[in-house]
Scaffold this motif. Structure first.
Motif, short mmCIF file in Angstrom:
data_model
loop_
_atom_site.label_atom_id
_atom_site.label_comp_id
_atom_site.label_asym_id
_atom_site.label_seq_id
_atom_site.Cartn_x
_atom_site.Cartn_y
_atom_site.Cartn_z
N PRO A 1 55.23 43.86 48.13
CA PRO A 1 54.60 45.15 48.41
C PRO A 1 53.93 45.72 47.15
O PRO A 1 54.27 45.33 46.04
CB PRO A 1 55.78 46.03 48.84
N PRO A 2 53.00 46.65 47.33
CA PRO A 2 52.37 47.29 46.18
C PRO A 2 53.43 47.90 45.25
O PRO A 2 54.41 48.47 45.70
CB PRO A 2 51.51 48.39 46.81
N VAL B 1 47.66 32.38 46.11
CA VAL B 1 48.05 33.79 46.09
C VAL B 1 46.86 34.62 46.54
O VAL B 1 45.75 34.45 46.05
CB VAL B 1 48.54 34.22 44.70
N ILE B 2 47.12 35.51 47.49
CA ILE B 2 46.10 36.41 48.04
C ILE B 2 46.46 37.84 47.64
O ILE B 2 47.60 38.26 47.81
CB ILE B 2 46.05 36.33 49.59
N PHE B 3 45.48 38.57 47.13
CA PHE B 3 45.67 39.97 46.75
C PHE B 3 44.73 40.84 47.58
O PHE B 3 43.56 40.51 47.72
CB PHE B 3 45.28 40.20 45.29
N LYS C 1 36.61 50.47 52.62
CA LYS C 1 35.99 50.97 51.39
C LYS C 1 37.02 51.06 50.25
O LYS C 1 38.13 51.56 50.43
CB LYS C 1 35.38 52.34 51.65
N GLY C 2 36.63 50.54 49.07
CA GLY C 2 37.48 50.63 47.88
C GLY C 2 38.52 49.53 47.75
O GLY C 2 39.32 49.55 46.82
N LYS C 3 38.52 48.56 48.67
CA LYS C 3 39.50 47.46 48.62
C LYS C 3 38.80 46.14 48.39
O LYS C 3 37.68 45.91 48.87
CB LYS C 3 40.31 47.37 49.92
N THR C 4 39.49 45.24 47.65
CA THR C 4 38.96 43.92 47.34
C THR C 4 39.97 42.85 47.75
O THR C 4 41.19 43.03 47.57
CB THR C 4 38.66 43.80 45.83
N PHE C 5 39.46 41.76 48.29
CA PHE C 5 40.24 40.58 48.65
C PHE C 5 40.03 39.56 47.54
O PHE C 5 38.89 39.25 47.17
CB PHE C 5 39.73 40.00 49.98
N THR C 6 41.13 39.04 46.97
CA THR C 6 41.04 38.02 45.92
C THR C 6 42.01 36.90 46.26
O THR C 6 43.16 37.16 46.62
CB THR C 6 41.41 38.60 44.54
N SER C 7 41.53 35.67 46.15
CA SER C 7 42.43 34.52 46.32
C SER C 7 42.43 33.72 45.02
O SER C 7 41.39 33.58 44.37
CB SER C 7 42.00 33.64 47.50
N MET C 8 43.62 33.23 44.66
CA MET C 8 43.79 32.46 43.42
C MET C 8 44.71 31.28 43.65
O MET C 8 45.57 31.32 44.53
CB MET C 8 44.42 33.32 42.32
N ILE C 9 44.52 30.27 42.83
CA ILE C 9 45.49 29.18 42.72
C ILE C 9 46.27 29.44 41.44
O ILE C 9 45.68 29.64 40.38
CB ILE C 9 44.80 27.79 42.65
N HIS D 1 51.83 43.63 39.98
CA HIS D 1 50.47 43.45 40.49
C HIS D 1 49.87 44.80 40.86
O HIS D 1 49.08 44.90 41.80
CB HIS D 1 50.47 42.50 41.69
N GLY D 2 50.26 45.82 40.12
CA GLY D 2 49.71 47.15 40.35
C GLY D 2 49.94 47.63 41.77
O GLY D 2 51.02 47.49 42.32
N LYS D 3 48.88 48.13 42.38
CA LYS D 3 48.97 48.65 43.74
C LYS D 3 48.53 47.61 44.77
O LYS D 3 48.30 47.94 45.93
CB LYS D 3 48.11 49.91 43.87
N ALA D 4 48.42 46.35 44.34
CA ALA D 4 47.96 45.29 45.25
C ALA D 4 49.07 44.85 46.20
O ALA D 4 50.25 44.81 45.84
CB ALA D 4 47.48 44.09 44.45
N PHE D 5 48.68 44.52 47.41
CA PHE D 5 49.54 43.81 48.36
C PHE D 5 49.34 42.33 48.07
O PHE D 5 48.20 41.87 47.94
CB PHE D 5 49.14 44.14 49.80
N VAL D 6 50.44 41.58 47.93
CA VAL D 6 50.35 40.18 47.52
C VAL D 6 51.00 39.27 48.57
O VAL D 6 52.08 39.55 49.07
CB VAL D 6 51.07 39.96 46.15
N TYR D 7 50.30 38.18 48.87
CA TYR D 7 50.82 37.11 49.73
C TYR D 7 50.79 35.83 48.91
O TYR D 7 49.76 35.50 48.30
CB TYR D 7 49.94 36.96 50.98
N ALA D 8 51.91 35.10 48.87
CA ALA D 8 51.98 33.83 48.12
C ALA D 8 52.42 32.71 49.05
O ALA D 8 53.36 32.88 49.84
CB ALA D 8 52.95 33.96 46.96
N TYR D 9 51.75 31.56 48.94
CA TYR D 9 52.03 30.39 49.77
C TYR D 9 52.19 29.19 48.83
O TYR D 9 51.32 28.94 47.98
CB TYR D 9 50.87 30.14 50.74
N VAL D 10 53.30 28.45 48.97
CA VAL D 10 53.56 27.30 48.10
C VAL D 10 52.77 26.09 48.61
O VAL D 10 53.05 25.58 49.69
CB VAL D 10 55.07 26.97 48.02
N LEU D 11 51.79 25.69 47.81
CA LEU D 11 50.96 24.52 48.16
C LEU D 11 51.64 23.22 47.75
O LEU D 11 51.46 22.18 48.40
CB LEU D 11 49.61 24.61 47.45
#
Length: 154
Positions: free
Chosen positions: A116-117, A137-139, A59-67, A81-91
């Motif tokens: 980290p957040p 990038v995944i948030f 509850k209260g969390k969102t998954f976002t993926s971006m290029i 990125h505020g309080k977001a946890f971020v994962y980045a992968y080089v395509l």
């Protein structure tokens, strides 16, 4: 007599204009105020959202993926990125990255990192002057939070 004064005035104005035009940019002045040299900014990245979805079991969390696409020589402004946890992968390509308090790292296609957040991303750039770079990038963020906030200009 009037035509002589007019011609003299034109000649003087032309000489002043020519001397200003021939002076190096940094030394030109108009009424004691230096003319600023234009500084070109490197190109910036573009973000394209692939998916944004509330996490059904958190509850209260969102998954976002971006290029995130970086044209050659592109650089992102320092940001968070505020309080977001971020994962980045080089395509594609090679990206240089640095979080505040850490050393600069270079990531190639197939490599990844996490942020980290609250992390301050002080450097993100495409290392190539000729080839683009692209990240997936995944948030995982608080629902409704902004995912990228640039530092204020200095």
């Amino acid at each position: 007599m009037t035509s002589v004064r007019f011609a003299s005035g034109l000649l003087a104005a032309g000489m002043v204009a020519a001397s200003v035009a021939c002076a190096p940019t940094a030394q030109r002045a108009i009424g004691q105020v230096p003319v600023a040299a234009t500084v070109s900014q490197p190109p910036s990245e573009t973000l394209s959202t692939l998916l944004e979805q509330a996490l059904p079991n958190v509850k209260g969390k969102t998954f976002t993926s971006m290029i995130v696409s970086f044209p050659p020589a592109a650089r992102a402004a320092p940001h968070r990125h505020g309080k977001a946890f971020v994962y980045a992968y080089v395509l594609e390509g090679t990206v240089r990255s640095q979080l505040s308090g850490q050393s600069v790292r270079t990531y190639h296609q197939g490599e990844n990192w996490v942020e980290p957040p609250g992390a301050h991303h002080v450097l993100t750039e495409n290392t190539s002057r000729t080839q683009p770079a692209k990240l997936l990038v995944i948030f995982v963020s608080n629902t409704g939070d902004k995912l990228k906030v640039d530092d204020p200009p200095r």
